[in-house]
Design an enzyme around this catalytic site. Structure first.
Site, PDB file in Angstrom:
ATOM      1  N   GLN A  49       1.853  -4.280 -46.091  1.00 26.42           N
ATOM      2  CA  GLN A  49       0.937  -4.039 -44.978  1.00 26.42           C
ATOM      3  C   GLN A  49       0.791  -5.300 -44.137  1.00 26.42           C
ATOM      4  O   GLN A  49       0.855  -5.264 -42.903  1.00 26.42           O
ATOM      5  CB  GLN A  49      -0.432  -3.607 -45.521  1.00 26.42           C
ATOM      6  CG  GLN A  49      -1.448  -3.311 -44.450  1.00 26.42           C
ATOM      7  CD  GLN A  49      -1.089  -2.073 -43.637  1.00 26.42           C
ATOM      8  OE1 GLN A  49      -0.796  -1.037 -44.201  1.00 26.42           O
ATOM      9  NE2 GLN A  49      -1.103  -2.186 -42.322  1.00 26.42           N
ATOM     10  N   CYS A  58      -5.475  -0.684 -41.607  1.00 29.13           N
ATOM     11  CA  CYS A  58      -4.233  -0.330 -42.312  1.00 29.13           C
ATOM     12  C   CYS A  58      -4.052   1.180 -42.405  1.00 29.13           C
ATOM     13  O   CYS A  58      -2.932   1.655 -42.573  1.00 29.13           O
ATOM     14  CB  CYS A  58      -4.232  -0.953 -43.701  1.00 29.13           C
ATOM     15  SG  CYS A  58      -5.694  -0.531 -44.670  1.00 29.13           S
ATOM     16  N   ARG A 110       3.621   1.348 -56.283  1.00 30.80           N
ATOM     17  CA  ARG A 110       2.189   1.309 -55.957  1.00 30.80           C
ATOM     18  C   ARG A 110       1.436   1.572 -57.252  1.00 30.80           C
ATOM     19  O   ARG A 110       1.634   2.622 -57.879  1.00 30.80           O
ATOM     20  CB  ARG A 110       1.839   2.356 -54.893  1.00 30.80           C
ATOM     21  CG  ARG A 110       0.336   2.540 -54.734  1.00 30.80           C
ATOM     22  CD  ARG A 110      -0.033   3.327 -53.509  1.00 30.80           C
ATOM     23  NE  ARG A 110       0.202   2.552 -52.298  1.00 30.80           N
ATOM     24  CZ  ARG A 110      -0.240   2.879 -51.101  1.00 30.80           C
ATOM     25  NH1 ARG A 110      -0.945   3.989 -50.935  1.00 30.80           N
ATOM     26  NH2 ARG A 110       0.021   2.127 -50.049  1.00 30.80           N
ATOM     27  N   ASP A 140     -11.059  -2.147 -43.211  1.00 31.76           N
ATOM     28  CA  ASP A 140     -10.410  -1.251 -44.170  1.00 31.76           C
ATOM     29  C   ASP A 140     -11.520  -0.450 -44.841  1.00 31.76           C
ATOM     30  O   ASP A 140     -12.712  -0.774 -44.692  1.00 31.76           O
ATOM     31  CB  ASP A 140      -9.626  -2.102 -45.194  1.00 31.76           C
ATOM     32  CG  ASP A 140      -8.812  -1.261 -46.180  1.00 31.76           C
ATOM     33  OD1 ASP A 140      -8.643  -0.042 -45.952  1.00 31.76           O
ATOM     34  OD2 ASP A 140      -8.351  -1.823 -47.207  1.00 31.76           O
ATOM     35  N   HIS A 193      -1.589  -6.228 -50.898  1.00 32.04           N
ATOM     36  CA  HIS A 193      -0.825  -5.203 -50.168  1.00 32.04           C
ATOM     37  C   HIS A 193       0.114  -5.947 -49.208  1.00 32.04           C
ATOM     38  O   HIS A 193      -0.051  -5.903 -47.993  1.00 32.04           O
ATOM     39  CB  HIS A 193      -1.782  -4.285 -49.416  1.00 32.04           C
ATOM     40  CG  HIS A 193      -1.171  -2.995 -48.956  1.00 32.04           C
ATOM     41  ND1 HIS A 193       0.156  -2.656 -49.194  1.00 32.04           N
ATOM     42  CD2 HIS A 193      -1.692  -1.947 -48.255  1.00 32.04           C
ATOM     43  CE1 HIS A 193       0.406  -1.467 -48.672  1.00 32.04           C
ATOM     44  NE2 HIS A 193      -0.694  -1.017 -48.097  1.00 32.04           N
ATOM     45  N   ARG A 199       5.358  -0.719 -40.071  1.00 35.13           N
ATOM     46  CA  ARG A 199       5.649  -0.644 -41.512  1.00 35.13           C
ATOM     47  C   ARG A 199       7.138  -0.342 -41.707  1.00 35.13           C
ATOM     48  O   ARG A 199       7.795  -0.894 -42.579  1.00 35.13           O
ATOM     49  CB  ARG A 199       4.800   0.464 -42.175  1.00 35.13           C
ATOM     50  CG  ARG A 199       3.292   0.238 -42.162  1.00 35.13           C
ATOM     51  CD  ARG A 199       2.865  -0.947 -42.982  1.00 35.13           C
ATOM     52  NE  ARG A 199       3.327  -0.851 -44.361  1.00 35.13           N
ATOM     53  CZ  ARG A 199       2.684  -0.222 -45.349  1.00 35.13           C
ATOM     54  NH1 ARG A 199       1.523   0.359 -45.107  1.00 35.13           N
ATOM     55  NH2 ARG A 199       3.160  -0.194 -46.582  1.00 35.13           N
TER      56      ARG A 199
HETATM   57  N1   CP Z   1      -1.677   1.646 -45.110  1.00 33.10           N
HETATM   58  C1   CP Z   1      -1.126   2.262 -46.177  1.00 33.10           C
HETATM   59  O1   CP Z   1      -0.609   1.627 -47.108  1.00 33.10           O
HETATM   60  O2   CP Z   1      -1.147   3.611 -46.115  1.00 33.10           O
HETATM   61  P1   CP Z   1      -0.800   4.615 -47.301  1.00 33.10           P
HETATM   62  O3   CP Z   1      -1.845   4.464 -48.349  1.00 33.10           O
HETATM   63  O4   CP Z   1      -0.776   5.975 -46.684  1.00 33.10           O
HETATM   64  O5   CP Z   1       0.562   4.244 -47.854  1.00 33.10           O
HETATM   65  N1  NVA Z   2      -7.768  -1.039 -49.644  1.00 32.65           N
HETATM   66  C1  NVA Z   2      -7.161   0.283 -49.571  1.00 32.65           C
HETATM   67  C2  NVA Z   2      -5.902   0.238 -48.781  1.00 32.65           C
HETATM   68  C3  NVA Z   2      -5.199   1.566 -48.602  1.00 32.65           C
HETATM   69  C4  NVA Z   2      -3.920   1.461 -47.843  1.00 32.65           C
HETATM   70  C5  NVA Z   2      -6.943   0.817 -50.975  1.00 32.65           C
HETATM   71  O1  NVA Z   2      -6.510   0.031 -51.836  1.00 32.65           O
HETATM   72  O2  NVA Z   2      -7.196   1.988 -51.215  1.00 32.65           O
END
Ligand code: CP
Ligand code: NVA
Length: 308
Positions: A140, A267, A110, A227, A137, A295
């Site tokens: 997701q 998400c 990430r 989101d 993502h 997930r």
């Molecule tokens: N939806 C999602 O990716 O959650 P986290 O940021 O907790 O991993």
């Molecule tokens: N769009 C959000 C998704 C988190 C799972 C972010 O990038 O923070």
């Protein structure tokens, strides 16, 4: 004597999930079928990845992604090592990739900048999975399409309205759900539209529509998805975004414009009273925890597909 010519190191070319399109539509469908099978009979897969290890690298916070990847590999008989912090600061990203691929069978990362994922994938001899970047993502989106399929028994012809920021999650939904026959209708303020290059690419593969009018996107939708308005890394823009996105809140009034059996999706993490009201996220047609559960199953299927 002339110095010998330096020959670049050859690397293998593993299957990655750096962005959604790394999986062909055929492989994507296979991952979803396998995920449904794993969900039904998880114990059949208890040793499927015995002796395999994953590197989990997180530059940003995570609850779902980090824990479901760790649980997924463990429930498949393998294990994971974790690293939290900036990637590429202490040493180049390409060196990080070439350390990790000597020790572990896959890298899940990430990152703030999508270029970090691309650099890891360019240099790693083992599969690299994007656990969220500023652009995509994909993990997701995998769980989301499985959740939609379970709920409606099909993906073809299902309408998903994504309301809010044209962000990483919106991009991945367009590329993954759109490719599987879902009509993805995106409603964003003009200044926060999704990347036009990604919209064009997705529109060449499926049915994508874009509007600035949330009611138009939601009309006839089977699912209304939102989101956060400020993603991780955009915290300094929170106030300006709150003003721009206020008309895009998914509240009872907007949700009522979708089909009577429409579901609410997010998400997570969600900010109640901002992008969604408490009444909507807590209602019986909210399937946010089904998404979160899936997930785990979809990532198991993904790991089996990439690592086997
Ligand atoms: N939806 C999602 O990716 O959650 P986290 O940021 O907790 O991993
Ligand atoms: N769009 C959000 C998704 C988190 C799972 C972010 O990038 O923070």
């Amino acid at each position: 004597m002339a110095a010998p010519k330096l020959v670049p190191r050859l690397r293998e070319n593993p299957l990655n999930l750096a962005s959604d399109l790394d999986l062909s539509t055929q492989v994507l469908s296979r991952v979803l079928d396998l995920s449904a099978q794993i969900k039904r009979t998880p114990l059949r897969y208890a040793h499927a990845l015995a002796g395999r290890y994953l590197s989990l690298l997180f530059e940003k916070p995570s609850l779902r992604t980090r824990l479901t990847f760790e649980l997924a590999i463990k429930q498949l008989g393998g294990d994971a090592v974790n690293f939290a912090g900036p990637i590429g600061e202490r040493e180049p990203v390409k060196d990080v990739a070439r350390n990790l691929d000597r020790w572990t069978n896959g890298i899940v990362a990430r990152v703030f900048s999508h270029s970090t994922i691309e650099e890891l994938a360019r240099w790693s001899n083992v599969p690299v999975v994007n656990a969220l970047s500023d652009r995509f993502h994909p993990c997701q989106a995998l769980a989301d399409v499985q959740t939609l399929k379970e709920r409606f028994g099909k993906l073809d012809g299902v309408k998903l309205a994504f309301v809010g920021d044209g962000n990483n999650v919106a991009h991945s939904l367009m590329l993954t759900a759109g490719r599987l026959g879902v009509h993805v209708a995106v409603a964003t303020p003009e200044a926060y539209r999704p990347d036009p290059a990604i919209v064009a690419e997705a529109a060449g593969l499926g049915r994508i529509t874009e509007t600035c009018d949330p009611a138009e996107a939601v009309a006839g939708a089977h699912a209304v998805y939102t989101d956060v308005w400020a993603s991780m890394g955009q915290e300094s823009e929170t106030e300006a975004r709150a003003r721009a996105f206020a008309p895009y809140q998914v509240n009872e009034e907007l949700f009522a414009k979708a089909r009577p059996d429409a579901v609410f999706m997010h998400c997570l993490p969600a900010r109640r009273a901002e992008e969604v009201t408490d009444a909507v996220i807590e209602c019986e047609r909210s399937i946010v925890f089904d998404q979160a559960e899936n997930r785990l199953h979809t990532q198991k299927a993904l790991l089996l597909t990439l690592l086997e």
